[in-house]
Design an enzyme around this catalytic site. Structure first.
Site, mmCIF file in Angstrom:
data_model
loop_
_atom_site.group_PDB
_atom_site.id
_atom_site.type_symbol
_atom_site.label_atom_id
_atom_site.label_comp_id
_atom_site.label_asym_id
_atom_site.label_seq_id
_atom_site.Cartn_x
_atom_site.Cartn_y
_atom_site.Cartn_z
ATOM 1 N N CYS A 351 0.807 -1.225 0.000
ATOM 2 C CA CYS A 351 0.000 0.000 0.000
ATOM 3 C C CYS A 351 0.835 1.268 0.000
ATOM 4 O O CYS A 351 0.747 2.058 0.950
ATOM 5 C CB CYS A 351 -0.890 -0.012 1.229
ATOM 6 S SG CYS A 351 -2.567 -0.321 0.786
ATOM 7 N N TYR A 380 21.521 -9.010 -1.120
ATOM 8 C CA TYR A 380 20.698 -7.929 -0.567
ATOM 9 C C TYR A 380 19.251 -8.038 -1.050
ATOM 10 O O TYR A 380 18.577 -7.039 -1.269
ATOM 11 C CB TYR A 380 21.310 -6.558 -0.904
ATOM 12 C CG TYR A 380 22.764 -6.460 -0.492
ATOM 13 C CD1 TYR A 380 23.107 -6.476 0.854
ATOM 14 C CD2 TYR A 380 23.789 -6.397 -1.435
ATOM 15 C CE1 TYR A 380 24.441 -6.427 1.252
ATOM 16 C CE2 TYR A 380 25.129 -6.340 -1.052
ATOM 17 C CZ TYR A 380 25.439 -6.359 0.297
ATOM 18 O OH TYR A 380 26.752 -6.316 0.677
HETATM 19 N N1 LLP Z 1 32.633 -5.336 4.080
HETATM 20 C C1 LLP Z 1 31.959 -4.417 4.788
HETATM 21 C C2 LLP Z 1 32.550 -3.895 6.023
HETATM 22 C C3 LLP Z 1 30.705 -3.973 4.339
HETATM 23 O O1 LLP Z 1 30.040 -3.060 5.039
HETATM 24 C C4 LLP Z 1 30.156 -4.500 3.152
HETATM 25 C C5 LLP Z 1 28.834 -4.065 2.668
HETATM 26 C C6 LLP Z 1 30.894 -5.478 2.449
HETATM 27 C C7 LLP Z 1 32.135 -5.852 2.947
HETATM 28 C C8 LLP Z 1 30.391 -6.113 1.191
HETATM 29 O O2 LLP Z 1 30.153 -5.212 0.168
HETATM 30 P P1 LLP Z 1 29.753 -5.714 -1.308
HETATM 31 O O3 LLP Z 1 30.890 -6.515 -1.845
HETATM 32 O O4 LLP Z 1 28.511 -6.525 -1.189
HETATM 33 O O5 LLP Z 1 29.521 -4.466 -2.074
HETATM 34 N N2 LLP Z 1 22.302 -3.136 0.465
HETATM 35 C C9 LLP Z 1 23.154 -2.492 -0.503
HETATM 36 C C10 LLP Z 1 24.611 -2.800 -0.283
HETATM 37 C C11 LLP Z 1 25.087 -2.461 1.120
HETATM 38 C C12 LLP Z 1 26.478 -2.908 1.407
HETATM 39 C C13 LLP Z 1 26.801 -2.776 2.844
HETATM 40 N N3 LLP Z 1 28.112 -3.178 3.203
HETATM 41 C C14 LLP Z 1 22.670 -2.879 -1.888
HETATM 42 O O6 LLP Z 1 21.702 -3.617 -1.999
HETATM 43 O O7 LLP Z 1 23.227 -2.436 -2.889
#
Ligand code: LLP
Length: 425
Positions: A351, A380
């Site tokens: 909604c 995610y």
């Molecule tokens: N290490 C740390 C300390 C982090 O905070 C993160 C992600 C990663 C590694 C991994 O990052 P990646 O490789 O997945 O980019 N929800 C968002 C992404 C948030 C990421 C948060 N931290 C999205 O859906 O795009």
């Protein structure tokens, strides 16, 4: 089996021995479907980035914590991070032992730090205030600090995690304060980490941030260098979400060549004997996941054609939260490929007018009864879903290496929704 639009999943035989419509009929929608072969392929690409003995890939479990996927990632030889007691608990459930886990937290209580320490994990703290608290929890122990390198990167300002406009990390100029706190609590600096943000498609910003950290360790932390066991460069490696427009992949070969050369040279120069971590989340699990949903209604509001589905932002929040793009496939009984594209806005059943999965997207005409596949939903996706509007959360299915579908999380029920209510006397 012909379909209206399925080239990307067809290419990798994503659904194995079943069709997406069969999976939707058997398990219901919304349904997260994962493919083991795709997951393993991504893991191997990451491990192949460097052959240095100290090089490890630390899966950032926040991207997807289904234990069935975590077990595969562990089998492939990964470490994993945890940033909450819940992630730590689930990582252990999936077989990660404490030597394979790292606690990378932000603004947590002494009790939470103690839980990580009692479980045998090294804890990375990301402010002076948290380092002081950690010292009271683990005096005389090992510490790890997260630096804010001042260089940020990411697909949206909400996922840039370095630079002055974010809450993360310790200012690199505050190392005298760090030294004082280490001394105060008799702590040994065992690790240092950073994470500049999420979703880069060119390696330069990541490699520049690595240069920064290595240089920083060598110069500003020269006195603390001998005790360092772990240098963690964070994650952020991107995946091509625009697959139907042939968006190029991040060049892993180029990244690997440059990363390996850089780390090898640094080891030769400094005599460093510890580990190097990269910490990807999205790159590991995004592409192994497709979210299936059902179309229940279509209509025009003025010029706008709306496609009404069960894929609201309670199921996949990324488009509503970051304006993220996810490709959409269309599966129809006896469907035929259709090259005529019509602008359509795909929405969910929540909604709110912001409940939009894809806005004015040119797609083949979608009809009631079609099953839609939202690509690259493995990272995610489920972990950020909610029961908003009191809709139970989705089920998850894994297509195993031999093509067999296996339920790895049952759909939530109405009882799951009410489990925590406390009745008044
Ligand atoms: N290490 C740390 C300390 C982090 O905070 C993160 C992600 C990663 C590694 C991994 O990052 P990646 O490789 O997945 O980019 N929800 C968002 C992404 C948030 C990421 C948060 N931290 C999205 O859906 O795009």
């Amino acid at each position: 089996m012909p379909n209206v639009r399925s080239a990307q999943t067809d290419k990798v035989n994503f659904f194995g021995n079943a069709t997406p419509r069969e999976l939707a009929a058997k398990y219901g929608t919304p349904l997260y479907v994962y493919n083991e072969n795709v997951l393993r392929r991504r893991c191997r690409e990451l491990l192949g980035l460097s052959g240095l003995p100290g090089f490890q890939v630390n899966y950032s479990a926040k991207a997807n914590t289904n234990p069935a996927l975590l077990r595969i990632v562990r089998e492939e030889g990964f470490h994993a991070d945890a940033m909450s007691p819940g992630e730590l608990h689930i990582n252990k459930l999936a077989g990660f032992t404490s030597d394979l886990l790292l606690y990378v937290c932000n603004n947590v209580s002494a009790a939470e730090m103690k839980n990580a320490v009692d479980n045998g994990l090294l804890v990375s703290v990301d402010s002076l205030s948290q380092l002081d608290l950690y010292g009271t929890v683990n005096p005389g122990g090992k510490a790890m600090i997260r630096i804010n390198p001042g260089i940020g990167a990411g697909h949206h300002k909400k996922v840039v995690t370095a630079g002055k406009e974010t809450k993360f990390g310790i200012d690199p100029t505050a190392m005298d304060d760090v030294r004082a706190l280490l001394k105060k609590h008799n702590l040994t600096l065992a690790g240092i980490n950073q994470h500049i943000g999420s979703l880069f498609m060119e390696p330069d910003s990541y490699l520049n941030a690595i240069d920064f950290l290595l240089h920083f360790v060598q110069t500003d932390l020269a006195d603390l260098f001998p005790s360092l066991e772990l240098i963690d460069f964070g994650g952020g490696l991107g995946i091509p979400y625009h697959k139907y427009e042939n968006q190029p992949r991040l060049d892993m070969e180029a990244l690997g060549t440059r990363l390996h050369a850089k780390l090898s040279a640094w080891v030769d120069e400094t005599g460093y004997k510890g580990k190097f971590f990269i910490e990807p989340g999205r790159y590991v699990t995004a592409e192994c996941g497709v979210l299936l949903g059902t179309v229940y209604a279509t209509k025009f509001n003025g010029e706008n054609r709306y496609v009404g589905t069960d894929l609201g932002f309670n199921v996949l929040v990324r488009p509503a939260m970051y304006d993220s793009f996810h490709d959409i496939e269309i599966y129809r009984e006896n469907g035929q490929p259709d090259a005529d594209l019509v602008e359509q806005t795909v929405v969910g059943n929540i909604c709110e007018s912001g409940d939009i999965l894809a806005k004015k997207r040119p797609l083949p005409l979608i009809r009631e009864g079609d099953v839609l596949g939202v690509l690259d939903a493995g990272a995610y996706g489920f972990v950020m879903s909610s029961s908003y509007n009191q809709r139970p959360r989705a089920a998850e299915v894994l297509i195993t290496s031999d093509g067999t579908p296996k339920l790895i999380r049952r759909r939530e029920t109405l009882d799951d929704l009410t489990r925590c209510f406390v009745e008044e006397e």
